[in-house]
Design a protein around this motif. Structure first.
Motif, PDB file in Angstrom:
ATOM      1  N   VAL A 194       7.005  -7.279   2.430  1.00  0.00           N
ATOM      2  CA  VAL A 194       5.579  -7.109   2.163  1.00  0.00           C
ATOM      3  C   VAL A 194       5.072  -5.800   2.776  1.00  0.00           C
ATOM      4  CG1 VAL A 194       3.275  -7.989   2.733  1.00  0.00           C
ATOM      5  CG2 VAL A 194       5.034  -9.552   1.888  1.00  0.00           C
ATOM      6  N   LEU A 195       5.492  -5.505   4.017  1.00  0.00           N
ATOM      7  CA  LEU A 195       5.063  -4.270   4.666  1.00  0.00           C
ATOM      8  C   LEU A 195       5.574  -3.045   3.915  1.00  0.00           C
ATOM      9  CD1 LEU A 195       5.567  -5.172   8.437  1.00  0.00           C
ATOM     10  CD2 LEU A 195       3.485  -5.251   7.084  1.00  0.00           C
ATOM     11  N   HIS A 196       6.810  -3.123   3.406  1.00  0.00           N
ATOM     12  CA  HIS A 196       7.343  -2.012   2.616  1.00  0.00           C
ATOM     13  C   HIS A 196       6.551  -1.851   1.322  1.00  0.00           C
ATOM     14  CE1 HIS A 196      10.074   0.957   1.187  1.00  0.00           C
ATOM     15  NE2 HIS A 196      10.593   0.201   0.235  1.00  0.00           N
ATOM     16  N   ALA A 197       6.224  -2.967   0.691  1.00  0.00           N
ATOM     17  CA  ALA A 197       5.404  -2.904  -0.527  1.00  0.00           C
ATOM     18  C   ALA A 197       4.029  -2.321  -0.207  1.00  0.00           C
ATOM     19  CB  ALA A 197       5.256  -4.309  -1.117  1.00  0.00           C
ATOM     20  N   ARG A 198       3.473  -2.665   0.934  1.00  0.00           N
ATOM     21  CA  ARG A 198       2.162  -2.126   1.313  1.00  0.00           C
ATOM     22  C   ARG A 198       2.225  -0.608   1.455  1.00  0.00           C
ATOM     23  NH1 ARG A 198      -1.327  -3.975   6.601  1.00  0.00           N
ATOM     24  NH2 ARG A 198       0.265  -2.821   7.729  1.00  0.00           N
ATOM     25  N   ASN A 199       3.284  -0.102   2.078  1.00  0.00           N
ATOM     26  CA  ASN A 199       3.432   1.351   2.200  1.00  0.00           C
ATOM     27  C   ASN A 199       3.563   2.021   0.842  1.00  0.00           C
ATOM     28  OD1 ASN A 199       3.297   1.378   5.000  1.00  0.00           O
ATOM     29  ND2 ASN A 199       5.499   1.097   5.252  1.00  0.00           N
ATOM     30  N   LEU A 200       4.315   1.402  -0.052  1.00  0.00           N
ATOM     31  CA  LEU A 200       4.483   1.968  -1.391  1.00  0.00           C
ATOM     32  C   LEU A 200       3.162   1.960  -2.162  1.00  0.00           C
ATOM     33  CD1 LEU A 200       7.921   0.377  -2.382  1.00  0.00           C
ATOM     34  CD2 LEU A 200       7.471   2.770  -1.816  1.00  0.00           C
ATOM     35  N   LEU A 201       2.373   0.912  -1.987  1.00  0.00           N
ATOM     36  CA  LEU A 201       1.063   0.848  -2.651  1.00  0.00           C
ATOM     37  C   LEU A 201       0.139   1.944  -2.132  1.00  0.00           C
ATOM     38  CD1 LEU A 201       0.572  -3.015  -2.607  1.00  0.00           C
ATOM     39  CD2 LEU A 201       0.732  -1.620  -4.675  1.00  0.00           C
ATOM     40  N   GLU A 202       0.245   2.249  -0.845  1.00  0.00           N
ATOM     41  CA  GLU A 202      -0.611   3.278  -0.254  1.00  0.00           C
ATOM     42  C   GLU A 202      -0.159   4.690  -0.625  1.00  0.00           C
ATOM     43  OE1 GLU A 202      -0.585   2.803   3.950  1.00  0.00           O
ATOM     44  OE2 GLU A 202      -1.612   0.859   3.945  1.00  0.00           O
ATOM     45  N   GLN A 203       1.158   4.923  -0.637  1.00  0.00           N
ATOM     46  CA  GLN A 203       1.664   6.292  -0.631  1.00  0.00           C
ATOM     47  C   GLN A 203       2.376   6.723  -1.904  1.00  0.00           C
ATOM     48  OE1 GLN A 203       4.031   6.674   2.957  1.00  0.00           O
ATOM     49  NE2 GLN A 203       2.515   5.544   4.162  1.00  0.00           N
ATOM     50  N   SER A 204       2.652   5.797  -2.818  1.00  0.00           N
ATOM     51  CA  SER A 204       3.383   6.166  -4.025  1.00  0.00           C
ATOM     52  C   SER A 204       2.547   5.882  -5.265  1.00  0.00           C
ATOM     53  CB  SER A 204       4.701   5.393  -4.111  1.00  0.00           C
ATOM     54  OG  SER A 204       4.472   4.072  -4.587  1.00  0.00           O
ATOM     55  N   SER A 205       3.043   6.376  -6.401  1.00  0.00           N
ATOM     56  CA  SER A 205       2.377   6.108  -7.680  1.00  0.00           C
ATOM     57  C   SER A 205       3.172   5.103  -8.514  1.00  0.00           C
ATOM     58  CB  SER A 205       2.206   7.414  -8.462  1.00  0.00           C
ATOM     59  OG  SER A 205       3.470   8.027  -8.692  1.00  0.00           O
ATOM     60  N   PHE A 206       4.155   4.446  -7.895  1.00  0.00           N
ATOM     61  CA  PHE A 206       4.951   3.456  -8.613  1.00  0.00           C
ATOM     62  C   PHE A 206       4.067   2.314  -9.094  1.00  0.00           C
ATOM     63  CE2 PHE A 206       8.512   4.887  -5.656  1.00  0.00           C
ATOM     64  CZ  PHE A 206       9.101   5.698  -6.621  1.00  0.00           C
ATOM     65  N   GLY A 207       4.413   1.762 -10.245  1.00  0.00           N
ATOM     66  CA  GLY A 207       3.724   0.582 -10.736  1.00  0.00           C
ATOM     67  C   GLY A 207       4.127  -0.648  -9.961  1.00  0.00           C
ATOM     68  N   VAL A 208       3.394  -1.735 -10.161  1.00  0.00           N
ATOM     69  CA  VAL A 208       3.661  -2.965  -9.421  1.00  0.00           C
ATOM     70  C   VAL A 208       5.049  -3.513  -9.741  1.00  0.00           C
ATOM     71  CG1 VAL A 208       2.926  -5.360  -9.099  1.00  0.00           C
ATOM     72  CG2 VAL A 208       1.225  -3.549  -9.193  1.00  0.00           C
ATOM     73  N   ASP A 209       5.498  -3.369 -10.994  1.00  0.00           N
ATOM     74  CA  ASP A 209       6.842  -3.837 -11.355  1.00  0.00           C
ATOM     75  C   ASP A 209       7.909  -3.128 -10.532  1.00  0.00           C
ATOM     76  OD1 ASP A 209       5.569  -5.395 -13.178  1.00  0.00           O
ATOM     77  OD2 ASP A 209       6.537  -4.555 -14.945  1.00  0.00           O
ATOM     78  N   GLU A 210       7.792  -1.792 -10.429  1.00  0.00           N
ATOM     79  CA  GLU A 210       8.778  -1.020  -9.687  1.00  0.00           C
ATOM     80  C   GLU A 210       8.693  -1.303  -8.195  1.00  0.00           C
ATOM     81  OE1 GLU A 210      11.885   1.904  -9.224  1.00  0.00           O
ATOM     82  OE2 GLU A 210      11.201   0.499 -10.760  1.00  0.00           O
ATOM     83  N   ILE A 211       7.482  -1.465  -7.678  1.00  0.00           N
ATOM     84  CA  ILE A 211       7.330  -1.782  -6.256  1.00  0.00           C
ATOM     85  C   ILE A 211       7.928  -3.149  -5.945  1.00  0.00           C
ATOM     86  CG2 ILE A 211       5.603  -2.351  -4.478  1.00  0.00           C
ATOM     87  CD1 ILE A 211       3.887  -0.097  -5.595  1.00  0.00           C
TER      88      ILE A 211
END
Length: 315
Positions: free
Chosen positions: A265-282
């Motif tokens: 979850v914490l890794h997903a949170r970082n990706l949501l903050e810092q990347s442009s990946f879609g939710v599927d990729e995250i």
């Protein structure tokens, strides 16, 4: 009926949190259709400057007796200290005994606790102070996940912006949604926010004190997308499954499965903050596999959906 509001000012008051109370209740918005409030700024020694937490002073002009007679008493955040003025605590107790509602913003909850108003009551406080708050006021029922708690005549709120939420909630409860929306529109804030404090809480990777587990934890972090069984992890740590499970809980405070899920979850949170990946990729990169699993665990840990979190925190 909510017609009079008293803001309590003590040494070390936080200007922004005091300003929140003034913004909601102290500004004349009758031209917009908002009922007038008899707004009072009260202190132990009216007419004398009170030092704020940022080095400037303000001068309240009303005595504590005007606080006791108010429909709502607001206690903004202030410097946390071991003791608060006895006259202030007496006035708060007298106001509650008379039938006043009381709302605290952030560390203002410590003043209510010192007055004995939180004993066996549901309440909240800023997440950074939650543990010390529980230790100091063990009879209070603290929920550090929420933005505010409405416990009848006692409303407590978390950090700065949560004070806005709590004050607008009181307006909505006492005067209706229309009035709350009018005030919120003038303040350019949401009339009501979703989620709780968990979305703002820092959750670093738990540190261990046992060197034998550190390599295993690092390997788990490096292989978040893989499935890990207790047997596999115990073998890597050169322990029996039973010993490993017991040691893991002792060192991290949780089970291997829950620890791994939280790190995902914490890794997903970082990706949501810092990347442009879609939710599927995250979902894939964080090891959840499907967006449904990501949403389920993310909302359980953080308190809001991944989409809502990204909307608020994406760079």
């Amino acid at each position: 009926m909510l017609t009079s509001v008293a803001a309590l000012v003590v040494d070390g008051v936080a200007p922004f949190e005091f300003g929140v109370v003034c913004e909601v209740f102290g500004i004349d918005r009758t031209d917009d259709g908002v009922p007038p409030f008899d707004f009072r700024v009260c202190a132990e020694r009216p007419g004398e400057p009170v030092r704020t937490s940022v080095g400037v002073s303000l001068t309240p002009d009303r005595p504590l007796s005007d606080l006791v007679s108010a429909d709502l008493v607001a206690v903004p955040a202030c410097t946390i200290r071991d003791e608060y003025p006895p006259a202030v605590l007496d006035a708060l107790r007298a106001a509650v005994d008379r039938g006043s509602m009381v709302v605290s913003v952030c560390s203002g909850g410590f003043v209510l606790g010192a007055a004995g108003l939180l004993d066996d009551r549901a309440c909240t406080v800023h997440w950074r102070y939650a543990e010390s708050f529980r230790q100091r006021f063990p009879q209070a029922r603290v929920d550090a996940d929420v933005l505010y708690v409405d416990d009848g005549n006692l409303i407590t709120s978390a950090g700065t912006a949560a004070g806005i939420d709590a004050c607008l909630h009181i307006v909505r409860r006492e005067l209706g949604s229309r009035v709350a929306a009018l005030i919120a529109r003038r303040m350019v804030v949401a009339p009501q926010r979703d989620g709780g404090q968990r979305q703002f809480v820092e959750m670093p990777v738990p540190e261990t004190t046992a060197d034998s587990l550190q390599p295993v934890l690092l390997w788990m972090l490096e292989t978040l997308t893989e499935e890990h069984t207790v047997a596999e992890l115990a073998g890597r740590a050169a322990m029996s499954e039973r010993t490993f499970a017991r040691r893991f809980v002792a060192e991290t405070g949780t089970t291997p499965h829950r620890w791994l899920t939280t790190q995902r979850v914490l890794h997903a949170r970082n990706l949501l903050e810092q990347s442009s990946f879609g939710v599927d990729e995250i979902s894939r990169l964080a090891g959840f596999g499907t967006p449904a699993l990501l949403r389920h665990h993310f909302q359980r840990v953080i308190g809001v959906t991944p989409t809502d979190y990204r909307r608020s925190f994406s760079a």
